[in-house]
Write a protein that holds these residues in place. Structure first.
Motif, PDB file in Angstrom:
ATOM      1  N   ILE A 252       0.840  -1.197   0.000  1.00 16.39           N
ATOM      2  CA  ILE A 252       0.000   0.000   0.000  1.00 16.39           C
ATOM      3  C   ILE A 252       0.879   1.252   0.000  1.00 16.39           C
ATOM      4  N   PHE A 253       0.767   2.042  -1.069  1.00 24.26           N
ATOM      5  CA  PHE A 253       1.596   3.235  -1.232  1.00 24.26           C
ATOM      6  C   PHE A 253       0.719   4.482  -1.239  1.00 24.26           C
ATOM      7  N   GLY A 254       1.135   5.475  -0.462  1.00 19.10           N
ATOM      8  CA  GLY A 254       0.473   6.769  -0.444  1.00 19.10           C
ATOM      9  C   GLY A 254       1.431   7.882  -0.797  1.00 19.10           C
ATOM     10  N   VAL A 272      -1.024  -1.053  -4.365  1.00 16.80           N
ATOM     11  CA  VAL A 272      -2.298  -0.363  -4.206  1.00 16.80           C
ATOM     12  C   VAL A 272      -2.003   1.123  -4.002  1.00 16.80           C
ATOM     13  N   SER A 273      -2.496   1.959  -4.889  1.00 19.91           N
ATOM     14  CA  SER A 273      -2.296   3.398  -4.786  1.00 19.91           C
ATOM     15  C   SER A 273      -3.440   4.105  -5.500  1.00 19.91           C
ATOM     16  N   LYS A 274      -3.784   5.303  -5.046  1.00 17.56           N
ATOM     17  CA  LYS A 274      -4.851   6.086  -5.676  1.00 17.56           C
ATOM     18  C   LYS A 274      -4.315   7.103  -6.688  1.00 17.56           C
ATOM     19  N   TYR A 275      -2.992   7.195  -6.821  1.00 17.89           N
ATOM     20  CA  TYR A 275      -2.371   8.030  -7.852  1.00 17.89           C
ATOM     21  C   TYR A 275      -2.902   9.475  -7.810  1.00 17.89           C
ATOM     22  N   LEU A 276      -2.926  10.077  -6.637  1.00 11.37           N
ATOM     23  CA  LEU A 276      -3.419  11.445  -6.498  1.00 11.37           C
ATOM     24  C   LEU A 276      -2.392  12.452  -7.003  1.00 11.37           C
ATOM     25  N   PRO A 287       1.206  17.087   4.372  1.00  6.07           N
ATOM     26  CA  PRO A 287       1.331  18.549   4.419  1.00  6.07           C
ATOM     27  C   PRO A 287       0.017  19.268   4.141  1.00  6.07           C
ATOM     28  N   LEU A 288      -0.954  18.568   3.531  1.00  5.99           N
ATOM     29  CA  LEU A 288      -2.254  19.169   3.223  1.00  5.99           C
ATOM     30  C   LEU A 288      -3.314  18.836   4.269  1.00  5.99           C
ATOM     31  N   LYS A 289      -2.926  18.056   5.254  1.00  2.00           N
ATOM     32  CA  LYS A 289      -3.769  17.717   6.415  1.00  2.00           C
ATOM     33  C   LYS A 289      -4.950  16.795   6.106  1.00  2.00           C
ATOM     34  N   HIS A 290      -5.082  16.308   4.857  1.00  2.00           N
ATOM     35  CA  HIS A 290      -6.248  15.451   4.570  1.00  2.00           C
ATOM     36  C   HIS A 290      -5.883  13.964   4.459  1.00  2.00           C
ATOM     37  N   HIS A 291      -4.653  13.663   4.116  1.00  2.00           N
ATOM     38  CA  HIS A 291      -4.159  12.274   4.035  1.00  2.00           C
ATOM     39  C   HIS A 291      -5.008  11.408   3.096  1.00  2.00           C
ATOM     40  N   ASP A 292      -5.498  12.015   2.022  1.00  2.00           N
ATOM     41  CA  ASP A 292      -6.379  11.301   1.091  1.00  2.00           C
ATOM     42  C   ASP A 292      -5.678  10.146   0.379  1.00  2.00           C
ATOM     43  N   CYS A 293      -4.368  10.218   0.252  1.00  2.00           N
ATOM     44  CA  CYS A 293      -3.647   9.144  -0.437  1.00  2.00           C
ATOM     45  C   CYS A 293      -3.820   7.809   0.274  1.00  2.00           C
ATOM     46  N   MET A 294      -4.095   7.875   1.595  1.00  2.00           N
ATOM     47  CA  MET A 294      -4.357   6.660   2.360  1.00  2.00           C
ATOM     48  C   MET A 294      -5.839   6.514   2.722  1.00  2.00           C
ATOM     49  N   LYS A 295      -6.488   7.624   3.022  1.00  2.00           N
ATOM     50  CA  LYS A 295      -7.896   7.564   3.434  1.00  2.00           C
ATOM     51  C   LYS A 295      -8.802   7.000   2.346  1.00  2.00           C
ATOM     52  N   THR A 296      -8.463   7.259   1.093  1.00  2.00           N
ATOM     53  CA  THR A 296      -9.329   6.817  -0.004  1.00  2.00           C
ATOM     54  C   THR A 296      -9.104   5.360  -0.395  1.00  2.00           C
ATOM     55  N   ILE A 297      -8.096   4.725   0.180  1.00  4.56           N
ATOM     56  CA  ILE A 297      -7.894   3.283  -0.021  1.00  4.56           C
ATOM     57  C   ILE A 297      -8.726   2.537   1.016  1.00  4.56           C
ATOM     58  N   THR A 298      -9.566   1.626   0.576  1.00  6.44           N
ATOM     59  CA  THR A 298     -10.465   0.917   1.487  1.00  6.44           C
ATOM     60  C   THR A 298     -10.115  -0.570   1.552  1.00  6.44           C
TER      61      THR A 298
END
Length: 308
Positions: A252-254, A272-276, A287-298
């Motif tokens: 799992i890569f973020g 597994v990556s979301k390629y943001l 640095p953006l405080k949302h951590h979507d690169c990991m949060k969006t992986i289910t």
């Protein structure tokens, strides 16, 4: 001929340096070899009979690190040749303090290339050779399990941004617990997240698990990961252990670059990556405080891949 090799501090980086080190030891076959590095990384070489001596570098813990590095250099004396796979200021100082005929430090390259190749290219440039980077190499035997076993590794020492969420790891483990026994891995500083996963497993009546977080030595960790049927892990040192033994791995890569640090030569790796757009940022925390690169992986993303 006496040879000193300073290896990378981090477990994963040290494993990725092993193809280059194999080439170095082949080049200087029969040399008296000393390994210098952190306790964790030097543990990788305790079973290597070609290594004469291992010195653990604890200078980072010293109040006056400059003096400590000097003392370490005096302890590691009388070498003909020294090569370091580190690029830090203190690593360069260590080699300068050594009384050697020749010494060389790795320099970081700001290009997208696998870390294994960066280490091996550095070696070839140093030796004026053209050695190929072969497979990763560790000299430990798998500790085979009696039943099919899934390993999960929720930690990543570098920083929180690299960590997928414990509740998602737990969901995967619960879903697969009827087919596999579960092994929870983690270092001494990762016992809390492992305990959270264990608690969730208990709440869902899963009993065929073992929580090994903070309970294994480095050799034991290697032997247990080597025997897994499936390993689900963040970008981490244990991920590279699995690569050595060609373990079926969901990586799992973020925030990190899988082009540089994915498993080397493991045909059974699935990334597994979301390629943001914001990744890879290479930061320890988001640095953006949302951590979507990991949060969006289910957990569903991972389970679909395993079910395939």
């Amino acid at each position: 001929m006496k040879l000193l090799i300073e290896i990378p501090t981090w477990l994963g980086d040290a494993i990725m340096s092993t193809p280059a080190i194999e080439n170095l030891l082949k080049h200087y076959k029969g040399a008296e070899v000393t390994i210098v590095g952190s306790y964790v990384s030097t543990q990788l070489f305790v079973n290597d009979k070609r290594i004469t001596n291992i010195i653990v570098d604890n200078t980072k813990k010293s109040l006056v690190r400059l003096l400590s590095v000097y003392q370490l250099a005096k302890k590691a004396k009388d070498f003909d040749y020294a090569i370091s796979f580190r690029s830090s200021f203190y690593s360069k100082l260590l080699l300068k303090f050594l009384d050697t005929k020749e010494n060389y430090n790795f320099e970081k390259e700001k290009i997208t290339k696998h870390q294994v190749l960066k280490y091996n290219d550095f070696l070839n440039k140093t030796l004026n050779t053209e050695y190929k980077a072969s497979d990763l190499m560790l000299r430990f035997k798998p500790q085979w399990y009696k039943k099919p076993t899934l390993g999960i590794n929720p930690g990543a020492t570098y920083g929180s941004a690299k960590r997928w969420y414990p509740e998602e790891f737990a969901k995967v483990a619960i879903e697969l617990s009827k087919k596999y026994d579960i092994m929870i891995f983690g270092g001494p500083n990762e016992t809390e997240m492992a305990a959270d996963i264990e608690k969730t497993l208990i709440e869902n009546d899963v009993s065929n698990y073992e929580n090994l977080a903070g309970k294994t030595t480095i050799p034991e960790l290697i032997e247990k990961i080597a025997a897994l049927d499936i390993f689900i892990t963040n970008d981490s040192g244990p991920m590279h252990v699995a690569a050595v033994y060609k373990v079926n791995t969901i990586a799992i890569f973020g925030p990190t670059s899988f082009a540089e640090t994915n498993q080397w030569k493991n045909p059974l790796e699935t990334i597994v990556s979301k390629y943001l757009e914001c990744s890879p940022c290479m930061k320890r925390t988001c640095p953006l405080k949302h951590h979507d690169c990991m949060k969006t992986i289910t957990s569903d993303d991972v389970l679909k891949l395993i079910n395939k």
